[in-house]
Motif scaffolding. Structure first.
Motif, PDB file in Angstrom:
ATOM      1  N   SER A   1       1.323  33.873  24.221  1.00 47.11           N
ATOM      2  CA  SER A   1       0.591  32.611  24.071  1.00 47.11           C
ATOM      3  C   SER A   1      -0.152  32.546  22.746  1.00 47.11           C
ATOM      4  O   SER A   1      -0.418  31.457  22.232  1.00 47.11           O
ATOM      5  CB  SER A   1      -0.397  32.439  25.229  1.00 47.11           C
ATOM      6  OG  SER A   1      -1.361  33.491  25.228  1.00 47.11           O
ATOM      7  N   PHE A   2      -0.480  33.723  22.179  1.00 45.18           N
ATOM      8  CA  PHE A   2      -1.207  33.744  20.905  1.00 45.18           C
ATOM      9  C   PHE A   2      -0.275  33.711  19.695  1.00 45.18           C
ATOM     10  O   PHE A   2      -0.735  33.650  18.560  1.00 45.18           O
ATOM     11  CB  PHE A   2      -2.117  34.982  20.816  1.00 45.18           C
ATOM     12  CG  PHE A   2      -1.399  36.299  20.968  1.00 45.18           C
ATOM     13  CD1 PHE A   2      -0.672  36.848  19.918  1.00 45.18           C
ATOM     14  CD2 PHE A   2      -1.452  36.992  22.166  1.00 45.18           C
ATOM     15  CE1 PHE A   2      -0.011  38.054  20.048  1.00 45.18           C
ATOM     16  CE2 PHE A   2      -0.783  38.210  22.318  1.00 45.18           C
ATOM     17  CZ  PHE A   2      -0.066  38.737  21.251  1.00 45.18           C
ATOM     18  N   GLU A   3       1.029  33.790  19.939  1.00 43.75           N
ATOM     19  CA  GLU A   3       1.982  33.786  18.829  1.00 43.75           C
ATOM     20  C   GLU A   3       3.222  32.981  19.226  1.00 43.75           C
ATOM     21  O   GLU A   3       4.318  33.513  19.427  1.00 43.75           O
ATOM     22  CB  GLU A   3       2.376  35.227  18.462  1.00 43.75           C
ATOM     23  CG  GLU A   3       3.231  35.366  17.221  1.00 43.75           C
ATOM     24  CD  GLU A   3       2.580  34.839  15.953  1.00 43.75           C
ATOM     25  OE1 GLU A   3       3.324  34.465  15.026  1.00 43.75           O
ATOM     26  OE2 GLU A   3       1.324  34.809  15.874  1.00 43.75           O
ATOM     27  N   LEU A   4       3.012  31.672  19.373  1.00 50.96           N
ATOM     28  CA  LEU A   4       4.124  30.795  19.699  1.00 50.96           C
ATOM     29  C   LEU A   4       5.032  30.666  18.483  1.00 50.96           C
ATOM     30  O   LEU A   4       4.564  30.523  17.358  1.00 50.96           O
ATOM     31  CB  LEU A   4       3.616  29.421  20.125  1.00 50.96           C
ATOM     32  CG  LEU A   4       2.674  29.381  21.345  1.00 50.96           C
ATOM     33  CD1 LEU A   4       2.372  27.954  21.716  1.00 50.96           C
ATOM     34  CD2 LEU A   4       3.276  30.126  22.532  1.00 50.96           C
ATOM     35  N   ARG A   5       6.316  30.680  18.739  1.00 55.72           N
ATOM     36  CA  ARG A   5       7.278  30.555  17.643  1.00 55.72           C
ATOM     37  C   ARG A   5       7.981  29.198  17.751  1.00 55.72           C
ATOM     38  O   ARG A   5       8.656  28.935  18.755  1.00 55.72           O
ATOM     39  CB  ARG A   5       8.310  31.681  17.718  1.00 55.72           C
ATOM     40  CG  ARG A   5       9.385  31.570  16.646  1.00 55.72           C
ATOM     41  CD  ARG A   5      10.473  32.620  16.791  1.00 55.72           C
ATOM     42  NE  ARG A   5      11.626  32.273  15.971  1.00 55.72           N
ATOM     43  CZ  ARG A   5      12.771  32.956  15.947  1.00 55.72           C
ATOM     44  NH1 ARG A   5      12.908  34.020  16.707  1.00 55.72           N
ATOM     45  NH2 ARG A   5      13.773  32.557  15.180  1.00 55.72           N
ATOM     46  N   PRO A   6       7.864  28.342  16.754  1.00 55.08           N
ATOM     47  CA  PRO A   6       8.464  27.005  16.841  1.00 55.08           C
ATOM     48  C   PRO A   6       9.954  26.972  16.533  1.00 55.08           C
ATOM     49  O   PRO A   6      10.621  25.993  16.880  1.00 55.08           O
ATOM     50  CB  PRO A   6       7.686  26.213  15.795  1.00 55.08           C
ATOM     51  CG  PRO A   6       7.284  27.223  14.776  1.00 55.08           C
ATOM     52  CD  PRO A   6       7.034  28.494  15.540  1.00 55.08           C
ATOM     53  N   ASP A   7      10.492  27.995  15.882  1.00 49.79           N
ATOM     54  CA  ASP A   7      11.858  27.903  15.382  1.00 49.79           C
ATOM     55  C   ASP A   7      12.851  28.798  16.131  1.00 49.79           C
ATOM     56  O   ASP A   7      13.812  29.305  15.527  1.00 49.79           O
ATOM     57  CB  ASP A   7      11.899  28.214  13.885  1.00 49.79           C
ATOM     58  CG  ASP A   7      11.375  29.612  13.561  1.00 49.79           C
ATOM     59  OD1 ASP A   7      10.730  30.233  14.426  1.00 49.79           O
ATOM     60  OD2 ASP A   7      11.609  30.079  12.427  1.00 49.79           O
ATOM     61  N   TRP A   8      12.634  28.997  17.427  1.00 48.90           N
ATOM     62  CA  TRP A   8      13.685  29.646  18.200  1.00 48.90           C
ATOM     63  C   TRP A   8      14.950  28.791  18.073  1.00 48.90           C
ATOM     64  O   TRP A   8      14.915  27.580  18.315  1.00 48.90           O
ATOM     65  CB  TRP A   8      13.315  29.751  19.679  1.00 48.90           C
ATOM     66  CG  TRP A   8      12.182  30.675  20.008  1.00 48.90           C
ATOM     67  CD1 TRP A   8      10.916  30.317  20.327  1.00 48.90           C
ATOM     68  CD2 TRP A   8      12.222  32.111  20.069  1.00 48.90           C
ATOM     69  NE1 TRP A   8      10.149  31.434  20.594  1.00 48.90           N
ATOM     70  CE2 TRP A   8      10.933  32.551  20.445  1.00 48.90           C
ATOM     71  CE3 TRP A   8      13.218  33.059  19.853  1.00 48.90           C
ATOM     72  CZ2 TRP A   8      10.622  33.895  20.592  1.00 48.90           C
ATOM     73  CZ3 TRP A   8      12.912  34.400  20.008  1.00 48.90           C
ATOM     74  CH2 TRP A   8      11.628  34.807  20.375  1.00 48.90           C
ATOM     75  N   PRO A   9      16.085  29.369  17.713  1.00 48.21           N
ATOM     76  CA  PRO A   9      17.283  28.540  17.515  1.00 48.21           C
ATOM     77  C   PRO A   9      17.851  27.972  18.802  1.00 48.21           C
ATOM     78  O   PRO A   9      18.464  26.905  18.799  1.00 48.21           O
ATOM     79  CB  PRO A   9      18.271  29.498  16.848  1.00 48.21           C
ATOM     80  CG  PRO A   9      17.795  30.863  17.195  1.00 48.21           C
ATOM     81  CD  PRO A   9      16.308  30.767  17.328  1.00 48.21           C
ATOM     82  N   GLN A  10      17.656  28.705  19.915  1.00 49.50           N
ATOM     83  CA  GLN A  10      18.176  28.252  21.195  1.00 49.50           C
ATOM     84  C   GLN A  10      17.097  28.315  22.259  1.00 49.50           C
ATOM     85  O   GLN A  10      16.080  28.990  22.101  1.00 49.50           O
ATOM     86  CB  GLN A  10      19.367  29.114  21.636  1.00 49.50           C
ATOM     87  CG  GLN A  10      20.648  28.850  20.847  1.00 49.50           C
ATOM     88  CD  GLN A  10      21.803  29.659  21.388  1.00 49.50           C
ATOM     89  OE1 GLN A  10      22.010  30.792  20.984  1.00 49.50           O
ATOM     90  NE2 GLN A  10      22.571  29.062  22.302  1.00 49.50           N
ATOM     91  N   LYS A  11      17.360  27.622  23.364  1.00 46.72           N
ATOM     92  CA  LYS A  11      16.412  27.616  24.469  1.00 46.72           C
ATOM     93  C   LYS A  11      16.214  29.022  25.016  1.00 46.72           C
ATOM     94  O   LYS A  11      15.092  29.443  25.287  1.00 46.72           O
ATOM     95  CB  LYS A  11      16.908  26.676  25.571  1.00 46.72           C
ATOM     96  CG  LYS A  11      15.963  26.554  26.754  1.00 46.72           C
ATOM     97  CD  LYS A  11      16.495  25.551  27.774  1.00 46.72           C
ATOM     98  CE  LYS A  11      15.576  25.465  28.987  1.00 46.72           C
ATOM     99  NZ  LYS A  11      16.092  24.499  29.979  1.00 46.72           N
ATOM    100  N   TYR A  12      17.318  29.749  25.184  1.00 48.30           N
ATOM    101  CA  TYR A  12      17.259  31.132  25.672  1.00 48.30           C
ATOM    102  C   TYR A  12      17.564  32.071  24.510  1.00 48.30           C
ATOM    103  O   TYR A  12      18.617  31.962  23.881  1.00 48.30           O
ATOM    104  CB  TYR A  12      18.269  31.358  26.794  1.00 48.30           C
ATOM    105  CG  TYR A  12      17.967  30.583  28.057  1.00 48.30           C
ATOM    106  CD1 TYR A  12      17.161  31.117  29.055  1.00 48.30           C
ATOM    107  CD2 TYR A  12      18.496  29.310  28.254  1.00 48.30           C
ATOM    108  CE1 TYR A  12      16.879  30.402  30.213  1.00 48.30           C
ATOM    109  CE2 TYR A  12      18.222  28.583  29.408  1.00 48.30           C
ATOM    110  CZ  TYR A  12      17.417  29.137  30.383  1.00 48.30           C
ATOM    111  OH  TYR A  12      17.134  28.433  31.527  1.00 48.30           O
TER     112      TYR A  12
END
Length: 487
Positions: free
Chosen positions: A68-79
């Motif tokens: 929760s303290f390090e959300l990543r916005p650029d995951w290429p896929q949902k999983y």
């Protein structure tokens, strides 16, 4: 291998997966640098470092399967894939300055509470010794591969290994046996089936497999997550609520699983055209008793002409063949065990000795247990992350781990104030808590009609939390003073 002399510090953490990294980051954010993270492998990542078999990926969406303290916005896929999750954990370690605290190749073999000095003595396989006021284990439930005891396995002439200890061998054109059809098998079978000449999949019991509604994020979505405040956190919350409602079927109203069972049959029919094979891929137990798996390509792979589904148990292994109980010999070049983990053997093979020489594994001979899955009577200043009865069948374990980290951080703060030198859960508090847990688990779907990695050999569920994850967070939000002996 590099060696380090005896060291004394405030906290020793064992394991550099999500638990160890998450706790380390929280300690750094609180201004605490007096800790070390001991990791037996050569990298951070835990199971995401070890499990690098083809097709390895997570079955919880990445927006939720992250800190929760390090959300990543650029995951290429949902999983996310195994490599992406491993890179994420390496990024967290670098960003928050954990490198000076990490010791790789440091497998902890023995820990002992020194009553006179009120500290833990920690020994590693290379005879390094560490003294610490507090000890936190973050080794998880899925760290020790489970190997079946098959006669003749040592005589096999080709590569033979567990999916969690993957060997980089060229499988193209080879005859391969995969033993097991659990979570790793449904990922690696579709990945290797197009490469091999023949694939024999040995199934002990069929799994319920549902579609995995994966997707690739468009550029505009990633820009939205990155630049519009609150959108990424909202996505995380919606995914959390979507998964949390699944617990309703496991915990509150099991009849709701009938809907998922119909979805399973639709998925099976679409993927497997052979009716006989379809019947053998249909479980003979109630849905939810074992872990429900997600895959879009497992059934299609099982329907391939070069794939054989074998439901006979393996009788023995010979130098170049796998022999079934029906006596059929199947010639193979490579054997892969996809047989899961010894999930109920917490902290094995580490020896843990507490007050008055108490052996932790002896106290757990009826099955592991702890208060809130974290603390054990007779073992002061000792905490576990992802300990007994903290696993989930419906939501993100990272959410549970962060709940535990918050609780452990509060205990450590108490330990470092007002001259307090030890904190130990009261025995009757631990017993009362676990009696309640086991009462609820006896009526849970995981204890009905099948055997699974959730259960010990005696049938005790030592792994799962029998409720909603938000209830665990509420229960662990702050230590209750009356639950602990503080000295």
């Amino acid at each position: 291998m590099a060696t380090y002399g005896p060291m004394t510090m405030r906290i020793v953490i064992v394991g550099a997966g999500f638990g160890g990294i998450g706790l380390g980051v929280n300690l750094k954010k609180r201004g605490c640098d007096d800790f070390i993270i001991l990791e037996k492998s050569d990298s951070v990542g835990g199971v995401w470092h070890k499990n690098r078999y083809p097709g390895a990926a997570c079955d919880v969406p990445a927006h939720l399967y992250s800190f929760s303290f390090e959300l990543r916005p650029d995951w290429p896929q949902k999983y996310a894939s195994q490599a992406e999750i491993l890179n994420y954990l390496k990024h967290c370690a670098r960003k928050y300055g954990l490198d000076p605290h990490l010791r790789f190749g440091a497998e902890v073999t023995d820990v002992r509470w020194d009553e006179a000095g009120n500290h833990w003595i920690v020994r590693t396989a290379s005879s390094q010794i560490f003294h610490a006021q507090a000890l936190v284990t973050a080794t998880g439930q899925l760290s020790r591969p489970s190997y079946p005891q098959l006669p003749g396995a040592a005589s096999f002439s080709g590569p033979i290994f567990h999916s969690a200890e993957w060997q980089d061998c060229d499988l193209r054109g080879k005859r391969v046996a995969v033993i097991g059809t659990g979570a790793s098998a449904i990922q690696l079978v579709p990945a290797i089936a197009p490469l091999v000449s023949k694939l024999h999949v040995f199934q002990r019991s069929a799994a319920y497999v549902l579609p995995k509604f994966d997707k690739t994020y468009a550029r505009w979505q990633i820009r939205l997550f990155k630049h519009v405040p609150g959108v990424l956190r909202m996505s995380r919350m919606l995914i959390y609520l979507q998964h949390e409602q699944r617990a309703f079927a496991f915990i509150t109203w099991r009849a709701a699983l009938r809907i998922k069972r119909r979805a399973f049959f639709r998925h099976l029919r679409r993927g497997v055209k052979n009716i006989g094979r379809r019947e053998r891929l249909t479980p003979d137990y109630r849905m939810g008793c074992k872990r429900i798996l997600l895959s879009n390509d497992f059934y299609a792979a099982m329907d391939r002409a070069n794939v054989e589904l074998v439901t006979e148990h393996v009788k023995e292994i010979r130098p170049s063949t796998v022999v079934g109980e029906d006596g059929v010999q199947r010639r193979v070049d490579c054997i892969i065990f996809a047989t899961g983990f010894a999930a109920t053997d917490f902290l094995v093979p580490m020896k843990v000795t507490g007050l008055r020489g108490q052996d932790l594994h002896q106290s757990w001979k009826g099955g592991a247990e702890a208060y809130l899955g974290m603390t054990v009577a007779g073992f002061p200043n000792f905490f576990m992350l992802y300990g007994p009865n903290t696993n989930l069948a419906h939501n993100s374990i990272v959410f549970m781990i962060e709940s535990q980290i918050r609780h452990v951080m509060a205990c450590l703060a108490r330990l470092g104030s007002d001259g307090v030198c030890s904190i130990e859960v009261k025995k009757h508090i631990q017993q009362h808590f676990n009696a309640g847990i086991q009462r609820r688990l006896r009526n849970a779907i995981w204890s009905k009609g099948c055997t699974s990695w959730y259960l010990t050999a005696a049938g005790k569920n030592a792994t799962n939390w029998p409720g909603y994850s938000f209830m665990f967070r509420l229960r662990t939000r702050a230590p209750r003073r009356d639950d602990y002996v503080v000295q």
